[in-house]
Design a protein around this motif. Sequence first.
Motif, PDB file in Angstrom:
ATOM      1  N   ALA A 248     -13.481  -0.812   6.103  1.00 40.91           N
ATOM      2  CA  ALA A 248     -12.378  -0.118   6.770  1.00 40.91           C
ATOM      3  C   ALA A 248     -12.508   1.386   6.598  1.00 40.91           C
ATOM      4  CB  ALA A 248     -11.047  -0.595   6.190  1.00 40.91           C
ATOM      5  N   SER A 249     -11.893   2.113   7.494  1.00 41.76           N
ATOM      6  CA  SER A 249     -11.944   3.577   7.459  1.00 41.76           C
ATOM      7  C   SER A 249     -10.780   4.180   6.688  1.00 41.76           C
ATOM      8  CB  SER A 249     -11.949   4.133   8.885  1.00 41.76           C
ATOM      9  OG  SER A 249     -10.766   3.719   9.569  1.00 41.76           O
ATOM     10  N   SER A 250      -9.787   3.364   6.317  1.00 41.53           N
ATOM     11  CA  SER A 250      -8.612   3.877   5.622  1.00 41.53           C
ATOM     12  C   SER A 250      -8.264   2.957   4.458  1.00 41.53           C
ATOM     13  CB  SER A 250      -7.410   3.974   6.571  1.00 41.53           C
ATOM     14  OG  SER A 250      -6.931   2.677   6.905  1.00 41.53           O
ATOM     15  N   MET A 251      -7.513   3.501   3.507  1.00 39.40           N
ATOM     16  CA  MET A 251      -7.095   2.717   2.357  1.00 39.40           C
ATOM     17  C   MET A 251      -6.223   1.543   2.786  1.00 39.40           C
ATOM     18  SD  MET A 251      -7.415   2.840  -1.065  1.00 39.40           S
ATOM     19  CE  MET A 251      -7.410   4.530  -1.692  1.00 39.40           C
ATOM     20  N   LYS A 252      -5.316   1.770   3.705  1.00 37.92           N
ATOM     21  CA  LYS A 252      -4.397   0.706   4.140  1.00 37.92           C
ATOM     22  C   LYS A 252      -5.178  -0.477   4.698  1.00 37.92           C
ATOM     23  CE  LYS A 252      -0.448  -1.236   5.251  1.00 37.92           C
ATOM     24  NZ  LYS A 252       0.216  -0.856   6.502  1.00 37.92           N
ATOM     25  N   LEU A 253      -6.158  -0.219   5.554  1.00 35.64           N
ATOM     26  CA  LEU A 253      -6.939  -1.307   6.141  1.00 35.64           C
ATOM     27  C   LEU A 253      -7.771  -2.020   5.073  1.00 35.64           C
ATOM     28  CD1 LEU A 253      -8.109   0.389   9.459  1.00 35.64           C
ATOM     29  CD2 LEU A 253      -6.384  -1.417   9.200  1.00 35.64           C
ATOM     30  N   ALA A 254      -8.293  -1.279   4.112  1.00 35.32           N
ATOM     31  CA  ALA A 254      -9.048  -1.911   3.028  1.00 35.32           C
ATOM     32  C   ALA A 254      -8.162  -2.844   2.219  1.00 35.32           C
ATOM     33  CB  ALA A 254      -9.664  -0.844   2.133  1.00 35.32           C
ATOM     34  N   LEU A 255      -6.928  -2.441   1.967  1.00 34.24           N
ATOM     35  CA  LEU A 255      -6.006  -3.252   1.180  1.00 34.24           C
ATOM     36  C   LEU A 255      -5.547  -4.499   1.924  1.00 34.24           C
ATOM     37  CD1 LEU A 255      -3.839  -0.348  -0.282  1.00 34.24           C
ATOM     38  CD2 LEU A 255      -5.426  -1.799  -1.576  1.00 34.24           C
ATOM     39  N   GLU A 256      -5.672  -4.505   3.226  1.00 36.13           N
ATOM     40  CA  GLU A 256      -5.241  -5.672   4.006  1.00 36.13           C
ATOM     41  C   GLU A 256      -6.241  -6.818   3.961  1.00 36.13           C
ATOM     42  OE1 GLU A 256      -4.415  -4.098   7.865  1.00 36.13           O
ATOM     43  OE2 GLU A 256      -2.456  -3.281   7.285  1.00 36.13           O
ATOM     44  N   ASP A 257      -7.463  -6.547   3.518  1.00 34.39           N
ATOM     45  CA  ASP A 257      -8.455  -7.612   3.307  1.00 34.39           C
ATOM     46  C   ASP A 257      -9.223  -7.259   2.036  1.00 34.39           C
ATOM     47  OD1 ASP A 257     -10.030  -9.824   3.571  1.00 34.39           O
ATOM     48  OD2 ASP A 257     -11.127  -9.136   5.334  1.00 34.39           O
ATOM     49  N   TRP A 258      -8.512  -7.280   0.925  1.00 33.55           N
ATOM     50  CA  TRP A 258      -8.975  -6.647  -0.286  1.00 33.55           C
ATOM     51  C   TRP A 258     -10.195  -7.326  -0.904  1.00 33.55           C
ATOM     52  CZ3 TRP A 258      -9.493  -2.293  -2.301  1.00 33.55           C
ATOM     53  CH2 TRP A 258      -9.735  -2.109  -3.663  1.00 33.55           C
TER      54      TRP A 258
ATOM     55  N   HIS B 176       8.770 -11.175  -8.874  1.00 31.91           N
ATOM     56  CA  HIS B 176      10.163 -11.049  -8.475  1.00 31.91           C
ATOM     57  C   HIS B 176      10.298 -10.445  -7.078  1.00 31.91           C
ATOM     58  CE1 HIS B 176      14.475 -10.613  -8.802  1.00 31.91           C
ATOM     59  NE2 HIS B 176      14.324  -9.378  -8.331  1.00 31.91           N
ATOM     60  N   ALA B 177       9.477  -9.447  -6.780  1.00 29.31           N
ATOM     61  CA  ALA B 177       9.590  -8.761  -5.495  1.00 29.31           C
ATOM     62  C   ALA B 177       9.273  -9.681  -4.319  1.00 29.31           C
ATOM     63  CB  ALA B 177       8.666  -7.549  -5.465  1.00 29.31           C
ATOM     64  N   MET B 178       8.574 -10.769  -4.573  1.00 27.27           N
ATOM     65  CA  MET B 178       8.185 -11.655  -3.492  1.00 27.27           C
ATOM     66  C   MET B 178       9.348 -12.449  -2.909  1.00 27.27           C
ATOM     67  SD  MET B 178       4.359 -12.831  -4.723  1.00 27.27           S
ATOM     68  CE  MET B 178       4.257 -14.156  -3.521  1.00 27.27           C
ATOM     69  N   ILE B 179      10.577 -12.268  -3.458  1.00 29.05           N
ATOM     70  CA  ILE B 179      11.750 -12.809  -2.772  1.00 29.05           C
ATOM     71  C   ILE B 179      12.004 -12.015  -1.493  1.00 29.05           C
ATOM     72  CG2 ILE B 179      12.777 -13.657  -4.911  1.00 29.05           C
ATOM     73  CD1 ILE B 179      14.672 -11.241  -4.840  1.00 29.05           C
ATOM     74  N   THR B 180      11.428 -10.809  -1.415  1.00 31.32           N
ATOM     75  CA  THR B 180      11.414 -10.025  -0.182  1.00 31.32           C
ATOM     76  C   THR B 180       9.966  -9.984   0.304  1.00 31.32           C
ATOM     77  OG1 THR B 180      11.033  -7.940  -1.353  1.00 31.32           O
ATOM     78  CG2 THR B 180      13.317  -8.616  -1.006  1.00 31.32           C
ATOM     79  N   HIS B 181       9.730  -9.314   1.425  1.00 26.56           N
ATOM     80  CA  HIS B 181       8.359  -9.204   1.918  1.00 26.56           C
ATOM     81  C   HIS B 181       7.584  -8.203   1.080  1.00 26.56           C
ATOM     82  CE1 HIS B 181       4.938  -9.081   4.624  1.00 26.56           C
ATOM     83  NE2 HIS B 181       5.025  -7.764   4.627  1.00 26.56           N
ATOM     84  N   VAL B 182       6.404  -8.596   0.645  1.00 27.14           N
ATOM     85  CA  VAL B 182       5.496  -7.704  -0.071  1.00 27.14           C
ATOM     86  C   VAL B 182       4.208  -7.624   0.732  1.00 27.14           C
ATOM     87  CG1 VAL B 182       4.180  -7.298  -2.181  1.00 27.14           C
ATOM     88  CG2 VAL B 182       6.478  -8.280  -2.314  1.00 27.14           C
ATOM     89  N   GLY B 183       3.803  -6.414   1.089  1.00 31.04           N
ATOM     90  CA  GLY B 183       2.638  -6.249   1.944  1.00 31.04           C
ATOM     91  C   GLY B 183       1.596  -5.333   1.351  1.00 31.04           C
ATOM     92  N   ALA B 184       0.451  -5.301   2.003  1.00 29.46           N
ATOM     93  CA  ALA B 184      -0.651  -4.439   1.565  1.00 29.46           C
ATOM     94  C   ALA B 184      -0.216  -2.978   1.600  1.00 29.46           C
ATOM     95  CB  ALA B 184      -1.864  -4.651   2.459  1.00 29.46           C
ATOM     96  N   GLY B 185      -0.461  -2.280   0.501  1.00 28.75           N
ATOM     97  CA  GLY B 185      -0.096  -0.871   0.410  1.00 28.75           C
ATOM     98  C   GLY B 185       1.241  -0.613  -0.233  1.00 28.75           C
ATOM     99  N   ASP B 186       2.022  -1.654  -0.517  1.00 24.20           N
ATOM    100  CA  ASP B 186       3.278  -1.454  -1.239  1.00 24.20           C
ATOM    101  C   ASP B 186       2.984  -0.872  -2.625  1.00 24.20           C
ATOM    102  OD1 ASP B 186       4.880  -2.331   0.797  1.00 24.20           O
ATOM    103  OD2 ASP B 186       5.265  -4.307  -0.058  1.00 24.20           O
TER     104      ASP B 186
END
Length: 287
Positions: free
Chosen positions: A49-59, A242-252
């Motif tokens: 990936a070209s960005s940190m966010k994209l790298a974290l989405e398929d870590w 605990h946070a997974m009771i809400t949505h937890v996504g790449a880059g949080d």
Amino acid sequence: MNMKLLSYGLDYSMEPRLAFSLGGQAIDVMRASLWMKADRNAQDYLNLASSMKLALEDWQRSFSLLSQLEDAFKNIDTTGRTIHGRPLALAEDDIVFAPPIPDPPSIRFFKAFVDESPEYFDFGQTQTLLGHQQKLKPGGLSPRGEIAAIIATSKSSENPEIAGYTIVNNWTAVQEKASGKTGYALGQATTLGPYLVTADQVDSLKIGNGFNMDMQISLNGHTEVDTRLKEMNFSFNDMLEHAMITHVGAGDIFCSGSPSKRDLVLNEGQRIDIEIQALGTLASVVV
């Protein structure tokens, strides 16, 4: 395999690019990948990936390829090497550091050094994010040093994971309440960086819920706060669960809270350095 990833530009108007730190150089991931294809006929890196966010989405896949790319460049002299007229490496003194994850979906402020449970946390605003050495007008804000975990996901797994850790300066407004007690408004601005240090290195320093790591905060080179990150009442894995009771996504970003209760008074022209063992030094300049 430990690795220090960063997001950088040549100025603050530039879209941040992904790089890894090696010997004081920022090795641009996309340019290094193109050079490896052209010079070594190594094509797998073109999937990075070209960005940190994209790298974290398929870590899992990204981390494996980034580790291999970093290993390869340990034996390559980058001096003068270019691809399509662009340098593969830039001295870190010549770049502008963005926050490691410049566009986090969310920031959660926990209080692991004072609370007994990760149940209570505050969501921070993500619009006032600053990078290493970026200037700040304090406006009554006090710096608070913390450690933060950056979350990743993988296409092969349903569960998010901790990709790595970074230093946080959680700029906090100190407010005198009518009762005479001092209250705190968290997350007025947040400085992050300089790096995302991958979890495999930092996890070896875990002790109990915290880390066997020191933290110092200095003003103009003079140490004002010297504390430890051992006494966390709950771990980052507890925060994630605990946070997974809400949505937890790449880059949080999950911030620990500060082990220090001291509020520093800032003056114009001061430089604030927060140093955490294994993570580096995060600098801010007050203007």
